[in-house]
Design a protein around this motif. Structure first.
Motif, PDB file in Angstrom:
ATOM      1  N   ALA D 321      20.586   8.726   0.820  1.00 16.08           N
ATOM      2  CA  ALA D 321      20.635   7.262   0.960  1.00 16.08           C
ATOM      3  C   ALA D 321      19.400   6.757   1.702  1.00 16.08           C
ATOM      4  CB  ALA D 321      21.921   6.860   1.692  1.00 16.08           C
ATOM      5  N   VAL D 322      18.996   7.492   2.744  1.00 13.67           N
ATOM      6  CA  VAL D 322      17.793   7.090   3.483  1.00 13.67           C
ATOM      7  C   VAL D 322      16.546   7.290   2.607  1.00 13.67           C
ATOM      8  CG1 VAL D 322      16.351   7.626   5.497  1.00 13.67           C
ATOM      9  CG2 VAL D 322      18.843   7.522   5.741  1.00 13.67           C
ATOM     10  N   GLN D 323      16.549   8.365   1.834  1.00 13.60           N
ATOM     11  CA  GLN D 323      15.453   8.592   0.883  1.00 13.60           C
ATOM     12  C   GLN D 323      15.343   7.400  -0.079  1.00 13.60           C
ATOM     13  OE1 GLN D 323      16.010  12.332  -1.194  1.00 13.60           O
ATOM     14  NE2 GLN D 323      14.075  12.180  -2.326  1.00 13.60           N
ATOM     15  N   ASN D 324      16.478   6.948  -0.557  1.00 12.96           N
ATOM     16  CA  ASN D 324      16.484   5.764  -1.423  1.00 12.96           C
ATOM     17  C   ASN D 324      15.953   4.520  -0.704  1.00 12.96           C
ATOM     18  OD1 ASN D 324      17.399   6.581  -4.038  1.00 12.96           O
ATOM     19  ND2 ASN D 324      19.448   6.922  -3.177  1.00 12.96           N
ATOM     20  N   MET D 325      16.404   4.336   0.531  1.00 14.75           N
ATOM     21  CA  MET D 325      15.918   3.199   1.312  1.00 14.75           C
ATOM     22  C   MET D 325      14.399   3.253   1.461  1.00 14.75           C
ATOM     23  SD  MET D 325      16.469   2.306   5.332  1.00 14.75           S
ATOM     24  CE  MET D 325      15.234   3.565   5.695  1.00 14.75           C
ATOM     25  N   ASN D 326      13.897   4.431   1.804  1.00 17.31           N
ATOM     26  CA  ASN D 326      12.445   4.572   1.946  1.00 17.31           C
ATOM     27  C   ASN D 326      11.732   4.125   0.665  1.00 17.31           C
ATOM     28  OD1 ASN D 326      12.665   5.554   4.549  1.00 17.31           O
ATOM     29  ND2 ASN D 326      12.490   7.717   3.971  1.00 17.31           N
ATOM     30  N   ILE D 327      12.241   4.577  -0.462  1.00 17.77           N
ATOM     31  CA  ILE D 327      11.621   4.210  -1.744  1.00 17.77           C
ATOM     32  C   ILE D 327      11.711   2.700  -1.968  1.00 17.77           C
ATOM     33  CG2 ILE D 327      11.796   4.501  -4.257  1.00 17.77           C
ATOM     34  CD1 ILE D 327      12.892   7.330  -3.712  1.00 17.77           C
ATOM     35  N   MET D 328      12.862   2.133  -1.709  1.00 17.11           N
ATOM     36  CA  MET D 328      13.067   0.695  -1.957  1.00 17.11           C
ATOM     37  C   MET D 328      12.183  -0.188  -1.072  1.00 17.11           C
ATOM     38  SD  MET D 328      17.211   0.973  -2.125  1.00 17.11           S
ATOM     39  CE  MET D 328      17.764  -0.664  -2.640  1.00 17.11           C
ATOM     40  N   PHE D 329      11.812   0.333   0.099  1.00 18.47           N
ATOM     41  CA  PHE D 329      11.024  -0.475   1.028  1.00 18.47           C
ATOM     42  C   PHE D 329       9.571  -0.010   1.120  1.00 18.47           C
ATOM     43  CE2 PHE D 329      15.274  -1.692   2.149  1.00 18.47           C
ATOM     44  CZ  PHE D 329      15.163  -3.020   2.537  1.00 18.47           C
ATOM     45  N   GLY D 330       9.174   0.876   0.215  1.00 20.55           N
ATOM     46  CA  GLY D 330       7.781   1.313   0.209  1.00 20.55           C
ATOM     47  C   GLY D 330       7.381   2.151   1.409  1.00 20.55           C
ATOM     48  N   ILE D 331       8.341   2.761   2.034  1.00 18.45           N
ATOM     49  CA  ILE D 331       8.073   3.670   3.169  1.00 18.45           C
ATOM     50  C   ILE D 331       7.852   5.074   2.605  1.00 18.45           C
ATOM     51  CG2 ILE D 331       9.080   4.609   5.303  1.00 18.45           C
ATOM     52  CD1 ILE D 331      10.870   2.059   5.372  1.00 18.45           C
ATOM     53  N   ASP D 332       7.101   5.905   3.331  1.00 13.26           N
ATOM     54  CA  ASP D 332       6.950   7.294   2.875  1.00 13.26           C
ATOM     55  C   ASP D 332       8.321   7.909   2.622  1.00 13.26           C
ATOM     56  OD1 ASP D 332       4.246   7.159   3.007  1.00 13.26           O
ATOM     57  OD2 ASP D 332       4.052   8.315   4.875  1.00 13.26           O
ATOM     58  N   GLU D 333       8.453   8.565   1.495  1.00 12.57           N
ATOM     59  CA  GLU D 333       9.788   8.998   1.072  1.00 12.57           C
ATOM     60  C   GLU D 333      10.440   9.991   2.028  1.00 12.57           C
ATOM     61  OE1 GLU D 333       9.961   9.555  -3.159  1.00 12.57           O
ATOM     62  OE2 GLU D 333      11.717  10.845  -3.010  1.00 12.57           O
ATOM     63  N   ASP D 334       9.632  10.765   2.729  1.00 12.41           N
ATOM     64  CA  ASP D 334      10.203  11.785   3.619  1.00 12.41           C
ATOM     65  C   ASP D 334      10.334  11.298   5.062  1.00 12.41           C
ATOM     66  OD1 ASP D 334       7.582  11.697   4.373  1.00 12.41           O
ATOM     67  OD2 ASP D 334       7.106  13.750   3.775  1.00 12.41           O
ATOM     68  N   LYS D 335      10.021  10.061   5.313  1.00  7.98           N
ATOM     69  CA  LYS D 335      10.105   9.497   6.676  1.00  7.98           C
ATOM     70  C   LYS D 335      11.526   9.659   7.230  1.00  7.98           C
ATOM     71  CE  LYS D 335       7.560   7.044   9.657  1.00  7.98           C
ATOM     72  NZ  LYS D 335       6.440   6.092   9.524  1.00  7.98           N
ATOM     73  N   GLY D 336      11.599  10.215   8.411  1.00  4.16           N
ATOM     74  CA  GLY D 336      12.907  10.397   9.045  1.00  4.16           C
ATOM     75  C   GLY D 336      13.720  11.529   8.460  1.00  4.16           C
ATOM     76  N   LEU D 337      13.162  12.200   7.464  1.00  7.48           N
ATOM     77  CA  LEU D 337      13.950  13.196   6.724  1.00  7.48           C
ATOM     78  C   LEU D 337      13.346  14.598   6.788  1.00  7.48           C
ATOM     79  CD1 LEU D 337      14.824  10.997   3.629  1.00  7.48           C
ATOM     80  CD2 LEU D 337      16.429  11.846   5.337  1.00  7.48           C
ATOM     81  N   LYS D 338      12.440  14.795   7.737  1.00  7.40           N
ATOM     82  CA  LYS D 338      11.793  16.108   7.825  1.00  7.40           C
ATOM     83  C   LYS D 338      12.567  17.094   8.688  1.00  7.40           C
ATOM     84  CE  LYS D 338       7.091  14.751   6.720  1.00  7.40           C
ATOM     85  NZ  LYS D 338       5.706  14.625   7.190  1.00  7.40           N
TER      86      LYS D 338
END
Lengths: 344, 344, 344, 344
Positions: D321-338
């Motif tokens: 879900a956070v990966q999706n949020m990152n994509i939807m908001f143009g944030i790096d896809e792995d942000k917060g998910l490493k």
């Protein structure tokens, strides 16, 4: 009083044999061998047996066995039981091998999947010791190859469908086993910190239980039957659950199927066909010699799903071995084996 | 043949009673009550009992009990057993309560720690049902208060030291229990995802088993004895381990201490004093009615450390209840209770 | 960029160091040694690190270390770190030892509890690396003895009470540890089938963490302080819970006590004093560098009960080591260590 | 700074979202709703979050959401998210639903497998939020249906083989899930004592994740694809392992197959194709957003066996879900998910 010996007594199938035989009234444990705990009393190796087994562990000596035992259970590395079987038979000592040495109708299959210098069983005649399928032959056998844990759960789960010619001869088997199935010797993969919170496949499509399963399924089916078999190491101590996927040959209702299974096992004390809609769990057979079988049909795809659960150390090993012993000695088949599953 | 009833049969202590009684030859299960599973056969509620118990669960009816039972086991919420005890006794039905209703010598203690309108036990005379300490009184009792799980592990662990006047009357008890001790009703704190990988103290210094422990220790000691008691929820299904810290009154060797313990329990089938240097584990008594006791002395600080392990559902509840029943009916005390611990 | 080496990288504390350092922005892993996996890439030994650590494992070579590293973490058998410390210091490489080699103020204590030919630390000056207690000394240290897992949970739990002169100098400590604390080498006692469903005391009153605990408690207390210490192997992978029993010197309310603890730790990011009535669990700190502390007073007996939980591999080992590194290199102390506990 | 709301924040996917977002630098948690814990601070409900989330839990109020949030994660019972989606979209608030409300291309499929009065999605346009397959559409989506846990493991495991036209459109899926997948509400079947030492199939051939799996596989395959799906409750907290059996369309070597998979996922950070001969485990992805894929070919039967593992609460829910949020908001896809997997 049957005089019993156990060779390789300190592995997990050994301690389980002793747990069961301790409450078996017609049996006396006379001889225990062990490579590592030589000279110790058994109960000092396994505190859970405290007060139940004061027999001293010895180095394996064939003359002592012949003198003291009517039957011997072997829980030894592959090939060892084969080395002593002939001598024991000749001296009238019966042999129930918990390893794979005597499981195969065709010695070539054994030679292909296991390592051996030998080319045949010699003068030894053996039987595959799954009582629900081979009871008559077991009665008169001198040497019994006790089935593997996975094969027991699989063959019992599929026998009625194969006998009833309901399913195709190409079966997918997804099995899940507790860690005790990997034995008593310390290995990295069996350590608590590696196994807990982890389920993991291993030996995918190449586990040595495959030929044993295919032999028995083909016998039941009267045609060459192949299985795809994936075992999984599951974060629990005991238990095997096998989920089996079979293509239905014809349309059949779950009610008819359930009837076929119930009829097939109607006289079997140790096999319980669950009600329609009920599925087996490993917990519900924990510590017992029972096999629970659940059935489901996926109408959308024409697939029969059979699920069976056993305790890998009981019906999957030591309990079944005692069941075989009872049959071989004309003792009531459930003697010493009425343990109720421990739940929760 | 003793005719048995179980009230509150579908809790964990109920199913454990039925597991044990299923292999008890002198007993017939005649009556089972349940609030939630009313009308079902017992084996349909617990698949592990499949084939062992076809008795139908009923609503609690006192007249049916009196007509059909010689003894009743109650596994009911606090206060319920007290309500029916008098009637049962008057009709000659013996009562073994697995709750706390009849555990206290002084009713005021019960009233202080539990909620009740009552002010005394009425005409009922009761006994604290720890056989190793109160066997003689249990023999003639009509009503037995079966001990709590923690108290069983604690009292058995401390009795020889207290009787022997070896330790001070101020004892620290750190106990660890499996989750089944929290019962069968779904609560957040008992869910798998909350308990796994988690050990956690609860009810610190205020658990209701404290007064029961202090009553019995004070009786053994013949002086007012206080305990600091911390129970911990441990990520396992069954088992209690109690680690107890006692100030030594005098210098004593571990050998002398071990001798005192061994002597104290020399005729007790269910209590095993481990060798010096051996410590108990919950696994080694799993599924059995045994209590294992280990001993250590910390010379640096003059402290005796006693460790005891039981299966909370067997010696800590249902097994002990059957042991009490055997005593009350003149049956061999170990009848139906020779289950060997399941290991691994 | 701090250049880091890890000696003995493939043990559990090694893999945990790498897990943590992989997300530490100021650090570069430059050197990994391993006896058994020599020549392999780290991520091929631990699939959980796949994509995170391609460094190749090497045989330990002191010149390579000196050339490539600013700091070295040692996770080696007792005595090894001591052999290389002098050389590293002389070359300006800092050393954080996760073993016991540098934990003792008095070398004689080390010599008494561990085996060594040496009689002193030589020219090496070391610090006990518990940041919450010794932060100032750690800042300038070349060699840090990273605390043991049990001592970390114990000292953090008791420090405010000892400093505040609230408790007597005779403390009972009952600790419960997950199995990962026993290390990565396969041993029978750490196997899944032996540990699951089993809690068991070990090394009762003789665990090597005792002198380390007593050293630090005595320092805090400014008097000779003795502990009775019982560790227990608990069926979980990670986590330590210590339950500590202390005689109160004087009457004190739980509110005042809570205030003293909260004040003591008010600037500490990694220590959380739980609310009154709340108790710690190992699960609530799983995978994190936090220590949770719960407090209870047993008024009936004048006893303070302190309960503390940590993740034995993080705050009890590798997390604390990184915290020490941060301090030694002037990096923000919580850098790389803000992992939120994994729950459930 | 993306302002985030979570509706149904106290379930397991909620707490996992907060664990992840606590270390996400571009996000601020502004709004949390909960039915049961209304008025409490989040960190007081989950002690593991102590110090990380002081936001107060509120009753769900749509106006507050619109005012305070740029995106909302919904972890609500079936049908709830659908009720608020239109309003949120109209106000410019993006929606990521962790339930099933927006997973289906054809509303009729939703209506058939779930209960609803509605007949279509109204004006809402939605996307199936599996980034590795639908990244482009997710970029511009206002409403994302976050995939189920089982489907994530299955679709990622099969996509390369289906796209590559290597396998038949009739697939057997045997999945094993940890107990946290069953949610946070106490139910008998999820209790520790019921689950430990037990693996058990459930919802055999009728689990609601079937239509979702078939939709995506059919899309990949460009033909109607059917699955036989059996989920199993496994004694662990986290993790899903799916073992998938596919009939090969043509002979292919394991090396070629491995090459196809590696190529397919070469730019995907979160999907790791394991080396030939390596199999995935749930433990190796514990607490992380990774998916591990292992491959095996059973030449004897012409079967491809794909095994994939994820953490059901991360890649199977909140991490994705956070990966999706990152994509939807143009944030790096792995942000917060490493997050590195926690091992052991």
């Amino acid at each position: 009083m049957v005089r019993v010996g156990i060779l390789g007594a300190t592995g997990y199938t050994g301690v389980e044999l002793i747990r069961i035989l301790s409450n078996h009234e017609d049996v006396q444990i006379k001889y225990l061998s062990s490579q590592n705990f030589n000279g110790k009393k058994f109960e000092d190796v396994y505190p859970s047996l405290k007060g139940f087994c004061k027999v001293e562990l010895q180095e394996l000596n064939i003359d002592d066995i012949v003198e003291n035992c009517d039957v011997v259970f072997t829980a030894l590395p592959s090939g060892y039981a084969m080395n002593i079987a002939e001598k024991l038979c000749n001296c009238g000592v019966k042999l129930i091998d918990l390893g794979a040495d005597f499981r195969f109708d065709d010695f070539k299959t054994y030679k292909k999947w296991y390592e051996t210098d030998k080319d045949d069983y010699g003068s030894v005649s053996r039987v595959y010791g799954l009582p629900e399928i081979h009871r008559q032959e077991i009665k008169n056998a001198m040497v019994v190859g006790n089935p593997g844990c996975y094969p027991t759960s699989v063959i019992l789960g599929l026998a009625p469908a194969l006998k009833g010619e309901i399913i195709e001869n190409h079966i997918i088997i997804d099995s899940k086993s507790g860690v005790s199935g990997a034995g008593h010797s310390p290995k990295l993969g069996n350590m608590y910190a590696e196994c807990n919170e982890s389920i993991k496949p291993y030996n995918v499509a190449k586990h040595r239980h495959i030929p044993e399963i295919e032999q028995e399924l083909s016998n039941l089916n009267c045609e060459d039957t192949k299985v795809i078999f994936t075992p999984h190491l599951t974060p629990m101590t005991r238990g095997i659950l096998s989920t089996m996927y079979c293509k239905l040959k014809k349309d059949i209702s779950i009610e008819s199927l359930h009837e076929i299974y119930s009829e097939f096992y109607k006289d079997e004390y140790f096999v319980k066909v669950l009600d329609i809609g009920e599925y087996p769990s490993t917990k519900s057979v924990y510590g017992s010699n029972f096999c629970h079988i659940g059935l489901e049909i996926d109408k959308r795809t024409g697939t029969l799903i059979v699920m069976s659960s056993i305790d890998n150390l009981v019906k999957g090993a030591s309990g079944q071995a005692v069941q075989n012993m009872n049959i071989m000695f004309g003792i009531d088949e459930d003697k010493g084996l009425k343990m109720v599953p421990v739940f929760p």
